[in-house]
Design a protein around this motif. Structure first.
Motif, PDB file in Angstrom:
ATOM      1  N   VAL D 196       0.855  -1.185   0.000  1.00  0.00           N
ATOM      2  CA  VAL D 196       0.000   0.000   0.000  1.00  0.00           C
ATOM      3  C   VAL D 196       0.892   1.236   0.000  1.00  0.00           C
ATOM      4  N   ILE D 197       0.721   2.070  -1.018  1.00  0.00           N
ATOM      5  CA  ILE D 197       1.434   3.348  -1.049  1.00  0.00           C
ATOM      6  C   ILE D 197       0.411   4.412  -0.681  1.00  0.00           C
ATOM      7  N   LEU D 215      -0.646  12.669   7.077  1.00  0.00           N
ATOM      8  CA  LEU D 215       0.699  12.143   6.839  1.00  0.00           C
ATOM      9  C   LEU D 215       1.206  11.390   8.065  1.00  0.00           C
ATOM     10  N   LEU D 219       2.225   7.360   8.528  1.00  0.00           N
ATOM     11  CA  LEU D 219       3.559   6.935   8.938  1.00  0.00           C
ATOM     12  C   LEU D 219       3.503   6.044  10.172  1.00  0.00           C
ATOM     13  N   VAL D 226       2.544  -0.469   4.727  1.00  0.00           N
ATOM     14  CA  VAL D 226       2.182   0.873   4.273  1.00  0.00           C
ATOM     15  C   VAL D 226       3.446   1.712   4.153  1.00  0.00           C
ATOM     16  N   SER D 227       3.674   2.306   2.993  1.00  0.00           N
ATOM     17  CA  SER D 227       4.690   3.350   2.901  1.00  0.00           C
ATOM     18  C   SER D 227       4.005   4.611   2.382  1.00  0.00           C
ATOM     19  N   VAL D 228       4.669   5.739   2.496  1.00  0.00           N
ATOM     20  CA  VAL D 228       3.985   7.016   2.361  1.00  0.00           C
ATOM     21  C   VAL D 228       4.764   7.938   1.432  1.00  0.00           C
ATOM     22  N   VAL D 229       4.049   8.758   0.674  1.00  0.00           N
ATOM     23  CA  VAL D 229       4.691   9.797  -0.129  1.00  0.00           C
ATOM     24  C   VAL D 229       4.234  11.171   0.376  1.00  0.00           C
ATOM     25  N   ASN D 230       4.715  12.195  -0.242  1.00  0.00           N
ATOM     26  CA  ASN D 230       4.416  13.554   0.203  1.00  0.00           C
ATOM     27  C   ASN D 230       2.909  13.863   0.070  1.00  0.00           C
ATOM     28  N   ILE D 231       2.471  14.857   0.787  1.00  0.00           N
ATOM     29  CA  ILE D 231       1.078  15.299   0.767  1.00  0.00           C
ATOM     30  C   ILE D 231       0.660  15.678  -0.654  1.00  0.00           C
ATOM     31  N   ASN D 233       0.782  14.055  -3.276  1.00  0.00           N
ATOM     32  CA  ASN D 233       1.690  13.606  -4.322  1.00  0.00           C
ATOM     33  C   ASN D 233       1.151  12.370  -5.043  1.00  0.00           C
ATOM     34  N   HIS D 239       3.875   6.643  -9.696  1.00  0.00           N
ATOM     35  CA  HIS D 239       5.167   6.266 -10.264  1.00  0.00           C
ATOM     36  C   HIS D 239       5.704   5.010  -9.580  1.00  0.00           C
ATOM     37  N   GLN D 240       5.682   4.994  -8.241  1.00  0.00           N
ATOM     38  CA  GLN D 240       6.225   3.821  -7.570  1.00  0.00           C
ATOM     39  C   GLN D 240       5.306   2.605  -7.753  1.00  0.00           C
TER      40      GLN D 240
END
Lengths: 252, 252, 252, 252, 252, 252, 252, 252
Positions: D196-197, D215, D219, D226-231, D233, D239-240
């Motif tokens: 899960v991104i 956010l 985290l 679960v990994s997280v990207v910027n708000i 984004n 992309h990932q």
């Protein structure tokens, strides 16, 4: 209980090979005999190569022992993370089969060697990041992945990272561990086109804000392909890297 | 699925009344069939005296109109919060029965007068807090509660608050709205033994940090009996006050 | 002193049944002989089933003992929160009647069993949240409420929470305790239409910011019906839950 | 330069086949000749199914047009993210082949339909999260992935999410978009064993701190995976997710 | 290996004075035998008058000893920063030649006296800032700079600073160390036209936020000519001051 | 140098009474000769009733002893703040005349009783605020002010504060000390028209953020007449209260 | 009601001189009669030389007009702070006697010239700080104080501040206004022994954090004698400076 | 007025060539006729190649015109930073000789071409960082330095940076400008041994926190040799780079 086994059990009931009462007892004991959601959990454990990990802080050594004893009845390579020496001693005193990794603060209970599949690379920016990186590497190994370690490759000495560019480019998932400026994962994602799971560490002082600076750096990576987990969360990064690597390796 | 139904299903499989494949499908589907969440939602709407509220920001006026039209087919006193003038104009142009309260930025669609039950008191520390307080008061009224308003009762003029002490002591729930230092709810909770739901507002400047200062004050109240909702969240406070008041008034 | 008793006292003075000097002494001794505010405090203590709680941090064991001794002269079930072992030892050495709950760090002085009324449910997301949850549960019991505990029901294993949905739906107030992501209270409020008082805990690490992350999650709950108290403030949540439950149960 | 080539070069110097000065120049230049970074970038573009994305903020419409014109000379499905109406108008006026998606603020230049491979699921918690979710979905599609959308599945109405559990369980990667409490990705990761991104959005007000609350929730997810990207984004998450999905689908 | 030595080596190979195999071995051992980036590091070490510094936190005393032993084989005045007493004891037990400065928590291994060149002034606002200031001064001395110390010259007693104005005006670089309000570097930059490298310290309490307040003050200096390093980073400030001073003194 | 003296000096140069070189030296030196800052400090010490205070953290006990020994040669009632037991023991061992107040962590060296003048009131919201309040009270007394203490007067029990309203109204300056919600100074400033110097304390937990919550409350006071000092800074508040009180009392 | 009056009242009841019902009414009304909060407020207005100030943000121009009209019926020099042009226009259109100061965004309604007493100095660090400084100066004048302004005296040009040292030393209170690094008040407090009320301004950018950096600098002043008000709060600082100056000048 | 000119003036007075009254007038007009500190300022302006810069925000166009007109009477290349179009238009309308650089928002008044000395390199990580980088480059040029620009060299495309390594290694000072992850200055400092002045920019979104993320990254640089200025402060970085470069180039 996975779908095949459930289907087989019901066939056996329909065919009279298993009495309804016995099927009832078996289904009842499964986590989903009430609601079914735990079936998911059981499936996950089987497919992912291990049970739920035990997060030790806030649990007494005795509680950790009891939980591990229960889990190893059904699973091998059960993980207890952030285990301190006292917890490790209690597990040893309880004579549970296990290995304790003090640097990574990790217990692997009922350890079972596996041929690691695919490739997960764990890269650490500095020597002080090693405890977190080693947690990630050991967790990924316990979950059945082939793991390669790249250490001391921070951006202050970029050549050390570049020397491993080919290895990085082969990985199905890269766990990139860095404290202080947290710049290394951005550089890695700029070099190779593989998913990078960045782990900020609490290494640093002053304006590192116990790892928040590195966390923010990673969230703002100017290179796409970086996602981030919590500060010092080597376990979480390895868990997701394992999910990805095993999907790629077609074992799930 | 409770044990009895599971037993019955397995008996049916064993007795040939239900094929194994159908049982498999039902066991797989079970978590959804049984939870009946939609029913829950429907029940809540009826019991709480109104439908889910529509949070307008991020929705176009047309979207709000469409959602309201759908909801008022089944419910009266449907709420649309934080509705700006353009949204209100669109609702009017669509000829939906409604009242628009510009100060509170609230639309009540298919309005229906009710005898308010019990007592919810909405207290506002300053005149600049009135939009949030009025949102709370109107929402509580739309949800079927008797509401009394106490205004301009901040701690800089304590007597204005003290003058209403008896009214406060009769409330089943008190919504206490304050910006700047956010000190009023602590004082109210020190005066009367009724649940106080504190609403920090973004009124202030500089170190008010857009309401964070008032929020922190309320969370650190030295008087017990205070709980807190998000900054400017008059709707949320009124919703919970209504839950409490109606439980007390025995209508739910 | 409520108005009726004041009227009666003055009638007695007027009728010569009570000398002015005695009336003076009684009025003077009351907290409100100057201002009247303490009457509220006295009433609250009686109605709420206990005296003001003693917050131990920053007080010496001897001070706690002295305060408790004074309070138990008039009240049963006097609470001392966040009491460490040294404080508990001092209370024991002073031979005050009491029970000490080390997990919850709670002393109940002059304990008195009560038939709990109504229903307060205390739900804890994880085992590490138990100290705070247990503080809430014991405080609610000491204040005369019937309490049911639901443990280990975080959103990572949603079925454990769903299994208790009916119990949650019967509660007059729900205390929902969670650390880390703090997501559980939102889910509870989405399931049942009862007031949820959310307690963030300091359980977690890194970006949990000692509980601030969970606090923010709860304040931003996308389900209405959630209000929030300070981090780890099991006492405060139980106090307000008790206020609500006892209003509903019509004993105040 | 690997050891063999270094040995050969020195042999050539020793044998007089390469002058010392030329060897000096080559050894000095080495780090650049060998790294071949531009090739890496070019390879990435081809493999990933598209060129580098253009981040529009801070660039004039004319600059965006010029960059796109250059990129579409070599690539199809070139992305320009966060493009406002003025930028889109400039691209149209320049008669570049393109599609503009105003909700997602996304321009796909030289669009080319592709059969999406594998499966990426993009889930959005609320309707206000749709712009970010749609950016993610459109980007993933432009990068050549099969995409399924799940909308309005926040934890306040859990059944809406649960209804899609099977779809989620089939995804090679899940992009989970949520604002306000940001709790949905934790629940998703608790339901299915897929990476899960999580994308926090700036949807909310007050203590949502423009997305920081969501956010932090993500985290601190109590469910692993679960990994997280910027708000906000959506691009980065897609992309990932595309990297993962295409590795699984064996096209890279 | 600097260019001259590389050229000479290659000339020797071309002239048959050094066999290719021996040249291979020597080039291979150099950090840049693969990529060349370490050449920079080696050059920097030689020119800057010392090797890379060892940051001790997170390393065991044994690790520090091993690293120092390796570095002093080639360099004098090797620095180990933030060394506690245990680390210093280990270095002593290992009989490495060294001096330990406990106030500055600095080890200088294989110490070698040098005539300091140019002028670096290290100014400390208060006595509690001395450990950081002394670290800066000792590091600058070990790196071969002439250093003058100005102590206890905070803005509360401005005359103490003004008394040293001429010395400050002669410096090629000024390291200005201050905690609490962090105001001194602004005043220095307003007095003299020399580059000021400001070091905030964690000296203070409450709203000093462990040095963040001083850091912010310095970043917002209303006098131009101030740049800032991390909180308590005396080493980093001295390193840059040395870079500047030695450029000015024309030794690099 | 004022215009008259400059004119005279130039006349002397023109008249040959002062050589140009001497005039040059005097004009160059001028800023220091004229400013006479040390005199200012000395004057302040005398007028304010005591020397500069010694802030003990970051100083060794021996350093504190040395500084105190120097200061008491000229001043009575020299203050050393935040002195721990070891420092107090060192001062005792050195046989300096002094009194140590352990609660306030304050040493008064060469103590000298004074008739306090004017009136400074020090009010503390809770018992846990007493160390800071007592520091303020003792400092104000040592500086020669009449001090009255009001304790345990937080807004949760407003009557305790109101009982002292007349005393508060007589003060020339009020030091108001509060932790947790920090609401008391606002209430005081709303009651009486005297300058209130608010001192937030670090008393509290969780969202008190070590006193930041109280600090923000005080900065946002909705009652005018409140200014604020650093968290736990009883000394600073007393210093300014003394400045005000002594100006009013006409002794400076 | 003080004890004597209570005793007398009860004696009157006992003696039949006052009916019980009347005593009841008087005792019941007590909090108002005795507390006299409105009287306090009224007294303050008279003594302080003006009515409560009107904080304009969040109020419509019409509301401000109405409030001013009411206040000037009883008071001269009524202040309306942060008044924008629209509000000023409304006040003019309503033909209220007033002066509008656009730089300071201040309306003085029913202006009345006064001989200022004592001395308040308002110092501004930079020209961009003038709006806040001018608000402070005009407010202090309207409240009846003699005011001297010192402008453009930031620490980057220290001599401009030092030139006014004698004026500063005469002030009964100094309002010191500064943005960016906020260092000036510390320097002022180090120069003269007068109470300094520091006003941080939102002047700056980036790490000034809208004035928080200056606020923190001032709270951490290494010179005693500085207290702080909210960012940009020129009114609040002038109010307290006026309280102090008028106490010193013996007119209150 | 520098020492030589002062000495000459006094000699002239002594020799009767200049009357004392005239010398008085000239010395009086100089900034230091009272205190001497402004002498420093005047010296700085002359030596640094330009006058103090004018920071435009918070000043009206007319004020900027007036200040520039005054400064260009004595200096060339007077800088006005962050000048918007309205200010530039006012300067043009006033017919002051100037050049306006809209991208850098910089006015150079009374521009005068100079042969730049030494070398300052200004590197920008991304195109959106160009306004800040260009401000730095233009300021450095106006101050008399030779400037080379390196653009678009962020760590996502490392080869673009590496291609300029030799230029970077020649610089006397490097201004490194980066937003988002802010990682580039660390990489630069790891590559070359020259002082790096890092400028974080506000380029980014979400967790970039308007440049705070980049600021923190730079403060935590794992490579020594980096110091940092405020967010977007291209002017400040160029000022210090100029100080360093000109010291190295021996013109000051």
């Amino acid at each position: 209980m996975d779908p095949d086994r459930l289907q087989a059990l019901l066939d056996d009931v329909a065919g009279g090979r298993v009495p309804a009462a016995e099927a009832f007892a078996r289904l009842r004991r499964l986590p989903y005999d009430d609601l079914g959601f735990a079936k998911v959990d059981r499936h996950r454990a089987l497919r992912a190569g291990g049970a739920e990990a035990v997060f030790c802080p806030g649990k007494t050594p005795d509680q950790v022992v009891a939980i591990l004893r229960s889990l190893i009845a059904e699973h091998a390579n059960v993980l207890a993370t952030r285990a301190d020496a006292a917890t490790a001693a209690a597990v040893a005193a309880a004579q549970l089969p296990h290995v304790y990794h003090p640097l990574a603060r990790l217990i692997v209970a009922r350890p079972e060697a596996r041929d690691g599949i695919g490739l997960v690379v764990v890269a650490a920016a500095g020597t002080a990041d090693l405890p977190v990186a080693e947690e990630a590497a050991l967790v990924a190994e316990a979950l059945g992945n082939r793991v390669e370690r790249v250490t001391d490759c921070g951006v202050a000495g970029l050549h050390r990272l570049l020397a491993h560019r080919e290895l990085l480019a082969e990985a199905n998932a890269i766990v990139a561990v860095a404290g202080m400026d947290g710049a290394m994962p951005s550089v890695v994602a700029g070099l190779v086109d593989r998913p990078v799971i960045a782990v900020p560490t609490s290494v640093g002082y002053g304006a590192s804000l116990s790892g928040l600076a590195a966390l923010l750096t990673m969230l703002n990576s100017c290179a796409p392909g970086v996602s981030v987990v919590n500060i010092d969360n080597g376990y979480g990064a390895a868990h997701q890297a394992s999910q990805i690597n095993q999907l790629v390796a077609k074992i799930r």
